[in-house]
Design an enzyme around this catalytic site. Sequence first.
Site, PDB file in Angstrom:
ATOM      1  N   CYS A   4       1.347  -1.067  -0.369  1.00  0.00           N
ATOM      2  CA  CYS A   4      -0.178  -0.115   0.084  1.00  0.00           C
ATOM      3  C   CYS A   4       0.798   1.256   0.374  1.00  0.00           C
ATOM      4  O   CYS A   4       1.572   1.841   1.107  1.00  0.00           O
ATOM      5  CB  CYS A   4      -0.817  -0.290   1.272  1.00  0.00           C
ATOM      6  SG  CYS A   4      -2.112   1.407   1.351  1.00  0.00           S
ATOM      7  N   CYS A   7       0.519   3.014   2.962  1.00  0.00           N
ATOM      8  CA  CYS A   7       1.154   2.979   4.478  1.00  0.00           C
ATOM      9  C   CYS A   7       2.611   3.028   4.292  1.00  0.00           C
ATOM     10  O   CYS A   7       3.714   3.079   5.205  1.00  0.00           O
ATOM     11  CB  CYS A   7       1.111   1.398   3.947  1.00  0.00           C
ATOM     12  SG  CYS A   7      -1.307   1.038   5.141  1.00  0.00           S
ATOM     13  N   HIS A  46      -4.906   1.172   8.461  1.00  0.00           N
ATOM     14  CA  HIS A  46      -5.563   1.072   6.799  1.00  0.00           C
ATOM     15  C   HIS A  46      -6.515   0.906   6.573  1.00  0.00           C
ATOM     16  O   HIS A  46      -6.895  -0.243   7.338  1.00  0.00           O
ATOM     17  CB  HIS A  46      -3.911  -0.349   6.271  1.00  0.00           C
ATOM     18  CG  HIS A  46      -4.604  -0.391   5.340  1.00  0.00           C
ATOM     19  ND1 HIS A  46      -3.738   0.581   3.774  1.00  0.00           N
ATOM     20  CD2 HIS A  46      -6.058  -0.984   4.527  1.00  0.00           C
ATOM     21  CE1 HIS A  46      -4.716  -0.163   2.906  1.00  0.00           C
ATOM     22  NE2 HIS A  46      -5.361  -1.021   3.028  1.00  0.00           N
ATOM     23  N   GLY A  93     -13.615   7.214  -8.333  1.00  0.00           N
ATOM     24  CA  GLY A  93     -12.129   7.394  -9.210  1.00  0.00           C
ATOM     25  C   GLY A  93     -11.637   7.298  -7.604  1.00  0.00           C
ATOM     26  O   GLY A  93     -10.417   8.042  -8.401  1.00  0.00           O
ATOM     27  N   THR A  95      -7.417   5.897  -6.533  1.00  0.00           N
ATOM     28  CA  THR A  95      -7.152   5.112  -6.948  1.00  0.00           C
ATOM     29  C   THR A  95      -6.270   4.629  -6.144  1.00  0.00           C
ATOM     30  O   THR A  95      -5.256   3.726  -6.328  1.00  0.00           O
ATOM     31  CB  THR A  95      -6.358   6.050  -7.909  1.00  0.00           C
ATOM     32  OG1 THR A  95      -5.839   6.736  -7.238  1.00  0.00           O
ATOM     33  CG2 THR A  95      -6.929   6.778  -9.542  1.00  0.00           C
ATOM     34  N   HIS A  98      -6.189   3.296   0.490  1.00  0.00           N
ATOM     35  CA  HIS A  98      -6.473   3.610   1.830  1.00  0.00           C
ATOM     36  C   HIS A  98      -6.945   4.900   2.294  1.00  0.00           C
ATOM     37  O   HIS A  98      -6.705   5.621   1.267  1.00  0.00           O
ATOM     38  CB  HIS A  98      -4.433   3.371   1.879  1.00  0.00           C
ATOM     39  CG  HIS A  98      -4.149   3.907   3.296  1.00  0.00           C
ATOM     40  ND1 HIS A  98      -3.313   3.482   4.097  1.00  0.00           N
ATOM     41  CD2 HIS A  98      -5.228   4.775   3.952  1.00  0.00           C
ATOM     42  CE1 HIS A  98      -2.903   3.913   5.529  1.00  0.00           C
ATOM     43  NE2 HIS A  98      -4.313   4.526   5.032  1.00  0.00           N
ATOM     44  N   HIS A 100      -8.083   8.537   2.604  1.00  0.00           N
ATOM     45  CA  HIS A 100      -8.042   9.694   2.095  1.00  0.00           C
ATOM     46  C   HIS A 100      -8.719  11.098   2.198  1.00  0.00           C
ATOM     47  O   HIS A 100      -9.823  10.219   1.146  1.00  0.00           O
ATOM     48  CB  HIS A 100      -6.298   9.181   1.374  1.00  0.00           C
ATOM     49  CG  HIS A 100      -7.022   9.559   0.128  1.00  0.00           C
ATOM     50  ND1 HIS A 100      -6.810   7.995   0.100  1.00  0.00           N
ATOM     51  CD2 HIS A 100      -6.859   9.649  -1.167  1.00  0.00           C
ATOM     52  CE1 HIS A 100      -7.680   7.849  -2.232  1.00  0.00           C
ATOM     53  NE2 HIS A 100      -7.221   8.969  -1.729  1.00  0.00           N
ATOM     54  N   HIS A 102      -8.676  13.965   0.420  1.00  0.00           N
ATOM     55  CA  HIS A 102      -8.482  15.831  -0.477  1.00  0.00           C
ATOM     56  C   HIS A 102      -8.798  16.786   0.133  1.00  0.00           C
ATOM     57  O   HIS A 102      -9.728  17.170  -0.205  1.00  0.00           O
ATOM     58  CB  HIS A 102      -8.666  15.217  -1.792  1.00  0.00           C
ATOM     59  CG  HIS A 102      -8.327  14.414  -2.650  1.00  0.00           C
ATOM     60  ND1 HIS A 102      -7.341  14.410  -3.317  1.00  0.00           N
ATOM     61  CD2 HIS A 102      -8.327  13.399  -2.348  1.00  0.00           C
ATOM     62  CE1 HIS A 102      -7.318  13.126  -3.834  1.00  0.00           C
ATOM     63  NE2 HIS A 102      -8.102  12.486  -3.708  1.00  0.00           N
TER      64      HIS A 102
END
Length: 114
Positions: A4, A7, A46, A93, A95, A98, A100, A102
């Site tokens: 990952c 990670c 994770h 979308g 990709t 893990h 996250h 934005h």
Amino acid sequence: MENCIFCKIIKGEIPCSKVYEDDKVLAFNDINPEAPVHVLIVPKTHVQSVMDINADDCQLISHVFYVASKIAEELKISEKGFRIVNNVGENGGQTVSHIHFHLLGGRLLQWPPG
Ligand code: AMP
Ligand code: ZN
């Protein structure tokens, strides 16, 4: 989680342009920025996506939003406004598998997204 990329960044095995770190999250500049400010806020544990959040993760997720507000203030985008985006799965979308968030700002962002 092995293989990952996030990670690996969290473990320091891959470099990043760090913006903020505490015991729960790491925030760094997106390698392919879509706006003058494009920071990724990544929980250190994770979790694959929003679909894998469990009851114990709820505080962690609200912490992400608290951190987002602090980074927005620090990077001086809080007055004009900004966007927090979380992509889920193929149609969303996503990709990197893990979770996250934005943090995008520094320009007028279009709505709705494409
Ligand atoms: P998403 O498409 O929502 O899964 O977002 C993944 C984001 O991670 C994309 O905006 C990529 O540009 C970004 N990304 C991928 N690899 C790296 C990296 N090594 N350092 C910083 N950002 C990355
Ligand atoms: Zn991971």
